[in-house]
Design an enzyme around this catalytic site. Structure first.
Site, short mmCIF file in Angstrom:
data_model
loop_
_atom_site.label_atom_id
_atom_site.label_comp_id
_atom_site.label_asym_id
_atom_site.label_seq_id
_atom_site.Cartn_x
_atom_site.Cartn_y
_atom_site.Cartn_z
N ILE A 11 18.63 -15.96 -31.61
CA ILE A 11 17.69 -17.08 -31.47
C ILE A 11 16.34 -16.73 -32.10
CG2 ILE A 11 16.59 -18.71 -29.89
CD1 ILE A 11 18.88 -18.14 -27.91
N ILE A 58 9.71 -3.54 -26.31
CA ILE A 58 8.74 -4.29 -25.50
C ILE A 58 8.28 -3.47 -24.29
CG2 ILE A 58 9.41 -6.62 -26.22
CD1 ILE A 58 10.88 -6.84 -23.44
N THR A 132 16.89 -18.59 -19.57
CA THR A 132 18.23 -19.19 -19.61
C THR A 132 18.50 -20.07 -18.40
OG1 THR A 132 20.56 -18.56 -19.38
CG2 THR A 132 18.98 -16.96 -18.62
N ASP A 133 19.46 -20.98 -18.55
CA ASP A 133 19.88 -21.80 -17.41
C ASP A 133 20.69 -20.99 -16.40
OD1 ASP A 133 22.23 -21.48 -18.91
OD2 ASP A 133 22.73 -23.62 -18.96
N GLU A 134 21.14 -19.78 -16.83
CA GLU A 134 22.03 -19.01 -15.95
C GLU A 134 21.33 -18.52 -14.69
OE1 GLU A 134 24.79 -16.41 -17.98
OE2 GLU A 134 24.58 -17.56 -19.82
N TYR A 158 23.16 -9.90 -15.78
CA TYR A 158 22.33 -10.53 -16.83
C TYR A 158 21.43 -11.59 -16.23
CZ TYR A 158 21.08 -13.93 -20.43
OH TYR A 158 20.38 -14.83 -21.22
N ALA A 160 20.61 -12.17 -13.18
CA ALA A 160 19.69 -11.64 -12.16
C ALA A 160 18.48 -10.99 -12.84
CB ALA A 160 20.41 -10.63 -11.27
N LYS A 162 17.30 -11.74 -15.83
CA LYS A 162 16.46 -12.80 -16.41
C LYS A 162 15.68 -13.52 -15.30
CE LYS A 162 16.15 -14.11 -20.12
NZ LYS A 162 15.27 -13.72 -21.26
N PRO A 213 40.79 -15.06 -27.24
CA PRO A 213 40.89 -14.77 -25.81
C PRO A 213 40.11 -15.76 -24.94
CG PRO A 213 39.33 -13.27 -26.86
CD PRO A 213 39.85 -14.17 -27.94
P1 NAD Z 1 20.33 -11.46 -28.88
O1 NAD Z 1 21.02 -10.47 -28.00
O2 NAD Z 1 21.03 -12.03 -30.06
O3 NAD Z 1 18.96 -10.83 -29.43
C1 NAD Z 1 18.10 -10.08 -28.64
C2 NAD Z 1 17.12 -9.36 -29.57
O4 NAD Z 1 16.21 -8.62 -28.75
C3 NAD Z 1 17.79 -8.37 -30.52
O5 NAD Z 1 17.25 -8.50 -31.81
C4 NAD Z 1 17.46 -7.01 -29.91
O6 NAD Z 1 17.36 -5.98 -30.87
C5 NAD Z 1 16.10 -7.31 -29.28
N1 NAD Z 1 15.79 -6.39 -28.16
C6 NAD Z 1 16.60 -6.03 -27.14
N2 NAD Z 1 15.96 -5.17 -26.33
C7 NAD Z 1 14.71 -5.01 -26.84
C8 NAD Z 1 13.58 -4.25 -26.44
N3 NAD Z 1 13.60 -3.49 -25.35
N4 NAD Z 1 12.46 -4.32 -27.20
C9 NAD Z 1 12.43 -5.08 -28.33
N5 NAD Z 1 13.46 -5.81 -28.75
C10 NAD Z 1 14.59 -5.79 -28.01
O7 NAD Z 1 19.86 -12.60 -27.88
P2 NAD Z 1 19.63 -14.16 -28.15
O8 NAD Z 1 20.90 -14.87 -27.91
O9 NAD Z 1 18.91 -14.32 -29.44
O10 NAD Z 1 18.65 -14.51 -26.95
C11 NAD Z 1 17.24 -14.47 -27.11
C12 NAD Z 1 16.59 -14.88 -25.79
O11 NAD Z 1 17.01 -16.19 -25.43
C13 NAD Z 1 16.99 -13.97 -24.63
O12 NAD Z 1 15.85 -13.77 -23.83
C14 NAD Z 1 18.04 -14.76 -23.87
O13 NAD Z 1 18.03 -14.45 -22.50
C15 NAD Z 1 17.56 -16.18 -24.12
N6 NAD Z 1 18.60 -17.23 -24.11
C16 NAD Z 1 19.74 -17.08 -24.85
C17 NAD Z 1 20.68 -18.10 -24.86
C18 NAD Z 1 21.93 -18.02 -25.70
O14 NAD Z 1 22.81 -18.87 -25.59
N7 NAD Z 1 22.07 -17.02 -26.58
C19 NAD Z 1 20.47 -19.26 -24.10
C20 NAD Z 1 19.29 -19.37 -23.36
C21 NAD Z 1 18.35 -18.35 -23.38
P1 TYD Z 2 29.45 -16.46 -23.63
O1 TYD Z 2 29.40 -16.92 -25.04
O2 TYD Z 2 29.62 -15.00 -23.35
O3 TYD Z 2 28.16 -17.03 -22.91
P2 TYD Z 2 27.76 -17.09 -21.31
O4 TYD Z 2 28.67 -16.22 -20.56
O5 TYD Z 2 26.35 -16.56 -21.34
O6 TYD Z 2 27.85 -18.53 -20.93
O7 TYD Z 2 30.64 -17.20 -22.90
C1 TYD Z 2 30.69 -18.62 -22.87
C2 TYD Z 2 31.88 -19.02 -22.02
O8 TYD Z 2 33.08 -18.62 -22.71
C3 TYD Z 2 31.93 -18.32 -20.69
O9 TYD Z 2 32.43 -19.23 -19.71
C4 TYD Z 2 32.89 -17.17 -20.89
C5 TYD Z 2 33.85 -17.73 -21.91
N1 TYD Z 2 34.45 -16.74 -22.84
C6 TYD Z 2 35.83 -16.71 -23.04
O10 TYD Z 2 36.59 -17.49 -22.44
N2 TYD Z 2 36.35 -15.79 -23.90
C7 TYD Z 2 35.56 -14.90 -24.56
O11 TYD Z 2 36.10 -14.05 -25.32
C8 TYD Z 2 34.14 -14.95 -24.37
C9 TYD Z 2 33.23 -13.98 -25.08
C10 TYD Z 2 33.63 -15.90 -23.51
#
Ligand code: NAD
Ligand code: TYD
Length: 364
Positions: A11, A58, A132-134, A158, A160, A162, A213
């Site tokens: 993101i 960070i 996150t919404d989680e 995760y 918890a 966040k 899977p």
């Molecule tokens: P990601 O895992 O793809 O990227 C995380 C980035 O943070 C990576 O580039 C990693 O190198 C960097 N990072 C990790 N630990 C670090 C540290 N200690 N210091 C500096 N950099 C560090 O994650 P994402 O999917 O891009 O998520 C970004 C943010 O959005 C997160 O805070 C996540 O909780 C939140 N978020 C993600 C989703 C989703 O669906 N992916 C949804 C809602 C919120």
């Molecule tokens: P994921 O992309 O890991 O996001 P989150 O767990 O943060 O929602 O998983 C999305 C949904 O897909 C979740 O209900 C778990 C499921 N899932 C599978 O069924 N198979 C997989 O291999 C993965 C990675 C996730």
């Protein structure tokens, strides 16, 4: 200028790319390049002086203090996190370290920097925390979607971690007056998504002829938002969000996992049919469920829509098609993140380095 943490991840990288496509305001991007951080995501910023990449944690207070003092940002946006639920189940420690301790250290340094600002710089400063919404836990089938006042009931290490970071951000506002904004977004999908998460994993496994899977019965529901819509929501909240407020971000797009997998398979059948003429769906394989698997997430984004006038640009149909097309057009990106080649490269060449005007030149 603004600071972005975690801007080499999924993101964060999308955010930095969109930000620099839409404004001329420079970005200092602080990322310690874990397995999820990939400078190749930022390759198009090669030679762009508006992007300053700093490899750093960070949780590194000294580094943060000196970067804040030298660059004087008007805002800090915190994307950095450990983000994968399954990894948090296998090894929660990194999640506690980055998501909780890291956010705490970042808040401390930002507070100290902000306290010393004055006048308009102090008034206008914002710390935006991307969450996150989680954190809200799991919904029953008939429950209304999460609003900003839903109680926190995180169920995985995760979520918890966040949730703890969200509480720290809230506390720094209430106790010290730090001007903060928090966004809680639903599941994202789109370009540069690491292929450990559901949608990119299904695309790359399907193309590689591997099993797809699906955990448990595949009836778990997630609420999907195209990543660029998440980025536009963050820009809008930064621009107009009320100091101290929380905004839920989502696109009203709930779908059971099995439906997502079927949609991805159907798109691949259309865009890159299997050589044997069979459907990708035949690769679906039901596997053991995730422990503590949340059954349903759903975001009520009406506050953001009503108060800040934000709306997503993509429907799920348009966004998922763009996503599948992006993976088909970028097989090298997939091969390299899977092989870990980019990580070996960056650890050799970028240790303790600051890269100005771009990150990705050497990673390419
Ligand atoms: P990601 O895992 O793809 O990227 C995380 C980035 O943070 C990576 O580039 C990693 O190198 C960097 N990072 C990790 N630990 C670090 C540290 N200690 N210091 C500096 N950099 C560090 O994650 P994402 O999917 O891009 O998520 C970004 C943010 O959005 C997160 O805070 C996540 O909780 C939140 N978020 C993600 C989703 C989703 O669906 N992916 C949804 C809602 C919120
Ligand atoms: P994921 O992309 O890991 O996001 P989150 O767990 O943060 O929602 O998983 C999305 C949904 O897909 C979740 O209900 C778990 C499921 N899932 C599978 O069924 N198979 C997989 O291999 C993965 C990675 C996730």
């Amino acid at each position: 200028m603004i600071f972005v943490t975690g801007g080499a991840g999924f993101i964060g990288a999308n955010f930095v790319l969109d930000w620099l496509a839409q404004t001329n305001e420079p970005v200092v991007n602080i990322d310690n390049l874990t397995y999820a951080g990939n400078l190749e995501n930022l390759a198009s910023l090669n030679a762009d002086q508006r992007h300053v990449f700093v490899r750093g944690d960070i949780g590194d207070s000294g580094l943060l203090a000196s970067l804040l003092a030298s660059h004087q940002p008007r805002a800090v946006l915190n994307f950095a996190a450990e983000s994968h639920v399954d990894r948090s189940i296998h090894g929660p420690e990194d999640f506690i370290q980055t998501n909780i301790v890291g956010t705490f250290r970042l808040l401390e340094e930002v507070r100290s920097y902000w306290t010393r600002l004055d006048g308009e710089a102090k008034q206008g400063f914002r710390f935006l925390h991307v969450s996150t919404d989680e954190v809200y836990g799991s919904l029953g089938k008939q429950d209304p979607a999460f609003t900003e006042t839903h109680r926190y009931e995180p169920n995985s290490p995760y979520s918890a971690s966040k949730a703890a970071s969200d509480h720290l951000v809230r506390a720094y506002h209430h106790t010290y007056g730090l001007p903060v904004l928090t966004t809680n977004c639903s599941n994202n999908y789109g370009p540069y998504h690491f292929p450990e998460k559901l949608i990119p994993l299904m695309i790359v496994n399907a193309l590689a002829g591997k099993p797809l899977p699906v955990y448990g019965d595949g009836q778990q529901i997630r609420d999907w938002l195209y990543v660029k819509d998440h980025c536009s929501a963050i820009r809008r909240v930064l621009e107009a969000g009320k100091d101290g407020e929380v905004y839920n971000v989502g696109g009203w797009n709930e779908k059971p996992n099995i439906e997502i997998v079927n949609i991805v398979c159907a798109l691949l059948d259309e865009l890159q049919p299997r050589a044997d003429g069979k459907n990708y769906r035949e690769q679906i394989s039901y596997v053991k469920d995730r422990p503590g698997h949340d059954r349903r997430y759903a975001i009520d984004a009406s506050k953001l829509e009503r108060e800040l006038g934000w709306k997503p640009a993509e429907t799920f149909e348009t966004g998922i098609r763009k996503t599948v097309q992006w993976y088909l057009a970028n097989p090298q990106w997939v091969t390299r993140v899977q092989s870990g080649a980019y990580r070996e490269w960056t650890s050799k060449h970028y240790e303790h380095e600051t890269i100005q005007g771009s990150a990705a030149r050497a990673a390419a």
